[in-house]
Design an enzyme around this catalytic site. Structure first.
Site, PDB file in Angstrom:
ATOM      1  N   TYR A 115       0.855  -1.188   0.000  1.00  0.00           N
ATOM      2  CA  TYR A 115       0.000   0.000   0.000  1.00  0.00           C
ATOM      3  C   TYR A 115       0.889   1.236   0.000  1.00  0.00           C
ATOM      4  CZ  TYR A 115      -3.440   3.446   1.692  1.00  0.00           C
ATOM      5  OH  TYR A 115      -4.262   4.543   1.842  1.00  0.00           O
ATOM      6  N   ASP A 133       9.191   2.741   0.058  1.00  0.00           N
ATOM      7  CA  ASP A 133       8.127   3.382   0.824  1.00  0.00           C
ATOM      8  C   ASP A 133       8.320   2.960   2.277  1.00  0.00           C
ATOM      9  OD1 ASP A 133       5.906   4.205   2.138  1.00  0.00           O
ATOM     10  OD2 ASP A 133       4.462   3.296   0.759  1.00  0.00           O
ATOM     11  N   LYS A 174       3.936   8.912   9.184  1.00  0.00           N
ATOM     12  CA  LYS A 174       3.687   8.280  10.490  1.00  0.00           C
ATOM     13  C   LYS A 174       4.647   8.779  11.586  1.00  0.00           C
ATOM     14  CE  LYS A 174       0.839   4.869   8.458  1.00  0.00           C
ATOM     15  NZ  LYS A 174       0.821   3.942   7.361  1.00  0.00           N
TER      16      LYS A 174
END
Ligand SMILES: *Cc1c(COP(=O)(O)O)cnc(C)c1O
Length: 453
Positions: free
Chosen positions: A145, A240, A268
């Site tokens: 994702y 990522d 995050k």
């Protein structure tokens, strides 16, 4: 289990005003059934619901809370920054500090651009790689994702898997036609894709340790293989690390596995719980960004002082947990904290590793004594237990897990006061605020619940 009347009333109200009652789909508990609880506050390793339930939390706001919730240094930093104003729309000193911090932790980053979410970071990194190489196609891997930009929302892990729309409605086929999706951990398919699309592949984007379809690890040599073939083909390798960055090691998965990408995406943890994203890497590529270069990217709130202050405090705290001697040079002189990755925290990571090992051993034991087949994957403080007896190396393997069993396990654990992510296809996160006693309590709960499955 205590009543959830307040949560139920709030959710009923939310459903009238917010699609599905939530602002991000996995929160709706659709994968496990039932309704989400509402949180009133969170502190350390625990969240407190509006109904007064205190739960040991392994969601950690989906990754950012590596220091636990409401860490005093982060809260103080945000309050102090707020006294000076919430947004300026013109450079502020925090941005420079944050950029230097990221660079000092992640040696592959020469320059970094800050944005507001992981989605923005990945979307922009792909655009940049396309602008830099003047090529359109890129490779991603199924189960990975990279946020919800159109071209990246193809076979994209948890949310999409749970809801059965691997390719979201509203994404024109034309927008996704340059996205080549390959199985994870399968070098042959990558070689074949390069052979079939010679000179046309701008980028390979990958979660070096995929945590959005549960959790599985790269096989030995796989990331090195991707590094080699992308270098040969003039393709930009993008890691990522929105989830793995500053979590699997101070320098993320790339430090842990010793592979240096061209670009990296972050989010995050670097926001300390506020909305932040970042992407960075090779200077020659990054200088293709506006205002220096032709690739446009922007953001009204990018580099926001509150978000920067929170993120700096988080990274600083991770760093300052390092043994004292590491902060002084050989002559005992204090060394600058912002100069090299070598001055950063080991101890927080050693602590997380220990807790992870304790949880892993305990859960494996619990499953074994209950006679429940579980494949437990873990990397540092990230983990996932799949209800299957077979090893899990990619999305296909992950899909073999018994999701009905997971549902029962999830609700059983919740009733015992342990909050796991409400989907089989999510990673769990341990924070430095978890105590060995919390892990012990979790294992005890799991042993009890496993026997009922
Ligand atoms: C969470 C995540 C994103 C998206 O970040 P948002 O801040 O939710 O937009 C992208 N990539 C990975 C690997 C993630 O885990």
């Amino acid at each position: 289990m205590i009543s959830r009347l307040k949560s139920e009333a709030l959710f009923a109200e939310a459903l009238k005003h917010i699609p599905g009652g939530v602002n991000s789909p996995v929160r709706a508990f659709r994968a496990v059934g039932g309704q989400p609880f509402f949180v009133e506050s969170a502190k350390g390793a625990r969240v407190k619901t509006v109904d007064g339930d205190e739960l040991i939390d392994y969601v950690g706001t989906w990754g950012p809370a590596i220091l636990g919730h409401a860490h005093p240094k982060i809260i103080a930093a945000v309050k102090a920054a707020a006294d000076h104003g919430t947004s300026f729309g013109i450079p502020n000193p925090f941005e420079v500090t944050m950029a230097k911090l990221i660079k000092s932790l992640v040696p592959s980053v020469d320059k970094v651009r800050l944005c507001n979410s992981g989605t923005e970071a990945c979307m922009s990194a792909i655009r940049l790689a396309r602008g830099f190489t003047k090529r359109d196609k890129f490779i991603k891997f199924d189960g990975c994702y990279h946020g919800h930009a159109d071209c990246l929302l193809v076979k994209a892990g948890s949310g999409a898997l749970t809801f059965g729309h691997p390719d979201s409605a509203g994404v024109p086929a034309d927008f996704a036609k340059h996205t080549l999706v390959l199985p994870f951990n399968d070098p042959k398919s990558v070689s074949a894709a390069f052979a079939a699309n010679r000179g046309q592949i701008a980028a390979v984007i990958i979660e070096p340790v995929p945590g959005n379809a549960g959790l599985y690890l790269p096989k030995p040599g796989y990331l090195e293989f991707l590094r080699k073939i992308t270098a040969e083909q003039g393709t930009v390798l993008i890691f990522d690390e929105v989830m793995t960055g500053f979590r699997l090691a101070p320098g993320g998965a790339q430090e842990r596995f010793g592979v240096r990408p061209d670009l990296s995406c972050f989010g995050k943890i670097i926001g300390g719980g506020l909305p932040v994203g970042a992407f960075g890497g090779r200077g020659d590529i990054m200088d293709f960004l506006a205002p220096l270069g032709p690739v446009y990217q922007a953001g009204t709130l990018s580099g926001n002082p509150l978000a920067m202050a929170a993120g700096i405090a988080a990274l600083d705290e991770l760093r300052s947990s390092r043994r004292k001697e590491a902060l002084t040079d050989s002559k005992g002189k204090q060394v600058s904290l912002l100069t090299s990755a070598a001055t950063f925290a080991d101890d927080a990571y050693a602590h997380l590793e220990q807790l992870g090992a304790q949880l892993e051993a305990g859960l494996r034991d619990a499953a074994k004594s209950a006679g429940v087949a579980v494949t437990f994957n873990r990397c540092g403080s990230m983990f996932c237990g799949y209800f299957t007896s077979e090893p899990v190396w990619n999305l296909g393997d992950a899909m073999k897990s018994d999701r009905e069993r997971f549902k029962k396990f999830f609700h059983g654990m919740l009733a015992e006061g342990v909050y796991l992510a409400p989907s089989q296809f999510e990673a769990g996160f341990i924070s430095t605020a978890h105590a060995p006693a919390d892990i012990e309590a979790t294992v005890k709960a799991a042993a009890k619940v496993m026997k009922t499955l």
